[in-house]
Write a protein that holds these residues in place. Structure first.
Motif, mmCIF file in Angstrom:
data_model
loop_
_atom_site.group_PDB
_atom_site.id
_atom_site.type_symbol
_atom_site.label_atom_id
_atom_site.label_comp_id
_atom_site.label_asym_id
_atom_site.label_seq_id
_atom_site.Cartn_x
_atom_site.Cartn_y
_atom_site.Cartn_z
ATOM 1 N N GLU A 45 46.556 48.969 35.334
ATOM 2 C CA GLU A 45 46.825 50.268 34.721
ATOM 3 C C GLU A 45 48.311 50.588 34.646
ATOM 4 O O GLU A 45 48.810 51.038 33.613
ATOM 5 C CB GLU A 45 46.100 51.375 35.509
ATOM 6 C CG GLU A 45 44.586 51.307 35.428
ATOM 7 C CD GLU A 45 44.041 51.686 34.057
ATOM 8 O OE1 GLU A 45 44.740 52.409 33.317
ATOM 9 O OE2 GLU A 45 42.928 51.240 33.723
ATOM 10 N N SER A 46 49.022 50.405 35.753
ATOM 11 C CA SER A 46 50.400 50.899 35.833
ATOM 12 C C SER A 46 51.402 49.911 36.399
ATOM 13 O O SER A 46 52.596 50.231 36.487
ATOM 14 C CB SER A 46 50.437 52.153 36.717
ATOM 15 O OG SER A 46 50.138 51.804 38.066
ATOM 16 N N GLU A 54 52.162 56.178 30.101
ATOM 17 C CA GLU A 54 51.432 55.303 29.196
ATOM 18 C C GLU A 54 52.323 54.864 28.038
ATOM 19 O O GLU A 54 53.034 55.669 27.439
ATOM 20 C CB GLU A 54 50.210 56.043 28.655
ATOM 21 C CG GLU A 54 49.270 55.188 27.834
ATOM 22 C CD GLU A 54 48.023 55.939 27.405
ATOM 23 O OE1 GLU A 54 47.216 55.347 26.675
ATOM 24 O OE2 GLU A 54 47.858 57.112 27.793
ATOM 25 N N SER A 64 59.123 56.254 26.851
ATOM 26 C CA SER A 64 58.071 55.971 25.875
ATOM 27 C C SER A 64 58.259 56.890 24.672
ATOM 28 O O SER A 64 59.165 57.726 24.641
ATOM 29 C CB SER A 64 56.678 56.187 26.488
ATOM 30 O OG SER A 64 56.436 57.570 26.692
ATOM 31 N N ARG A 92 51.565 59.859 24.569
ATOM 32 C CA ARG A 92 50.317 59.395 25.162
ATOM 33 C C ARG A 92 50.180 59.974 26.569
ATOM 34 O O ARG A 92 51.178 60.146 27.280
ATOM 35 C CB ARG A 92 50.277 57.865 25.175
ATOM 36 C CG ARG A 92 50.368 57.281 23.760
ATOM 37 C CD ARG A 92 50.569 55.773 23.763
ATOM 38 N NE ARG A 92 49.369 55.072 24.192
ATOM 39 C CZ ARG A 92 49.290 53.736 24.278
ATOM 40 N NH1 ARG A 92 50.349 52.980 23.974
ATOM 41 N NH2 ARG A 92 48.168 53.158 24.650
ATOM 42 N N GLY A 94 48.568 59.112 29.588
ATOM 43 C CA GLY A 94 48.407 58.438 30.876
ATOM 44 C C GLY A 94 49.621 58.565 31.772
ATOM 45 O O GLY A 94 50.763 58.434 31.328
ATOM 46 N N GLN A 99 46.943 55.759 35.925
ATOM 47 C CA GLN A 99 47.070 56.207 34.528
ATOM 48 C C GLN A 99 46.042 57.296 34.224
ATOM 49 O O GLN A 99 45.247 57.198 33.299
ATOM 50 C CB GLN A 99 46.956 55.031 33.552
ATOM 51 C CG GLN A 99 48.190 54.132 33.569
ATOM 52 C CD GLN A 99 49.445 54.828 33.048
ATOM 53 O OE1 GLN A 99 49.612 54.994 31.854
ATOM 54 N NE2 GLN A 99 50.333 55.213 33.955
ATOM 55 N N THR A 101 44.402 60.317 32.709
ATOM 56 C CA THR A 101 44.524 60.662 31.286
ATOM 57 C C THR A 101 43.836 61.960 30.907
ATOM 58 O O THR A 101 44.420 62.790 30.201
ATOM 59 C CB THR A 101 43.943 59.513 30.435
ATOM 60 O OG1 THR A 101 44.669 58.313 30.716
ATOM 61 C CG2 THR A 101 44.057 59.825 28.949
ATOM 62 N N ARG A 106 44.514 64.549 35.098
ATOM 63 C CA ARG A 106 45.969 64.449 34.932
ATOM 64 C C ARG A 106 46.658 65.625 35.620
ATOM 65 O O ARG A 106 47.650 65.454 36.330
ATOM 66 C CB ARG A 106 46.310 64.423 33.435
ATOM 67 C CG ARG A 106 47.745 64.104 33.135
ATOM 68 C CD ARG A 106 48.021 64.191 31.631
ATOM 69 N NE ARG A 106 49.308 63.617 31.311
ATOM 70 C CZ ARG A 106 50.467 64.229 31.495
ATOM 71 N NH1 ARG A 106 50.494 65.457 32.012
ATOM 72 N NH2 ARG A 106 51.597 63.633 31.188
#
Length: 211
Positions: A45-46, A54, A64, A92, A94, A99, A101, A106
């Motif tokens: 995931e990370s 993400e 990002s 995004r 995540g 992550q 979401t 979150r």
């Protein structure tokens, strides 16, 4: 929690994996195989980097695309306050080790109160142990079926890894039309086989440190 560190990405993957496995075993009493199954998924995931957003690269975990399509370095506050309507934060959703979401999970990363301490807010992106505590709390309260498998005496690493993948992380590759595909489906099996080596590596890192 004492592990605020803005640069976990500069540590080796084995160091990051070992830290989380040890924490899960020592503080939350997971069997080593169960802990390694969790960590194998966190690698997928990370990369086991708590401030990873993400769509970022491992070396630049907070960089990002934003809602305008520009690649930028996001602040912790912008990550926490991400808002699609107002074009705040990463495009995004995540965030973190798992992550997270969906909006409730979150938000929980930032509002979680670890072991009686105040919530860390935006600083939670840098605190490895705070996120581990949040993950353990989720498993204990909202994912009791997964928790039961992970803490089962004699649980196998692959079994633990598959369970976390299928019922805790639920990556998009195991879904079709918003519903989970059967475990036997080749697409689900492919995801399992992608993640199991990470769990085995986490287990090896633990055994190398605790011969």
């Amino acid at each position: 929690m004492g592990t605020k560190d803005a640069h976990w990405e500069k540590k080796s993957l084995d160091q990051r994996m070992l830290h989380v496995v040890e924490r899960l075993v020592d503080h939350y009493h997971y069997p080593v195989n169960g802990a390694a199954g969790i960590v194998g998924n966190l690698v997928a995931e990370s990369g086991v980097i708590p401030n990873r957003v993400e769509g970022s690269a491992e070396g630049t975990p907070m960089r990002s695309k934003n809602f305008n399509g520009a690649v930028v370095n996001h602040t912790p506050q912008a990550i926490m306050n991400r808002n699609a309507a107002h074009h705040v934060g990463p495009a995004r959703p995540g965030i973190g080790l798992a992550q997270w979401t969906s909006p409730p999970r979150r938000a929980g990363v930032f509002t979680h109160k670890p072991e009686g301490h105040p919530a860390l807010g935006a600083d939670a992106v840098f605190d490895m142990d705070d996120q581990i505590d949040f993950l353990a709390e989720e498993l204990k309260t909202s994912f009791k079926g997964v928790q039961g498998v992970l803490k089962k005496p004699g649980v196998k690493v692959d079994e633990a890894c598959d369970e976390v993948t299928y019922n805790f992380e639920v990556p998009g590759a195991v879904l079709q039309g918003g519903h989970k595909l059967p475990r036997s489906d080749s697409r689900v099996q492919q995801v399992f086989h992608q993640r199991r080596p990470f769990a085995q590596r986490a287990l090896s890192a633990f055994h190398a440190a605790h011969p």
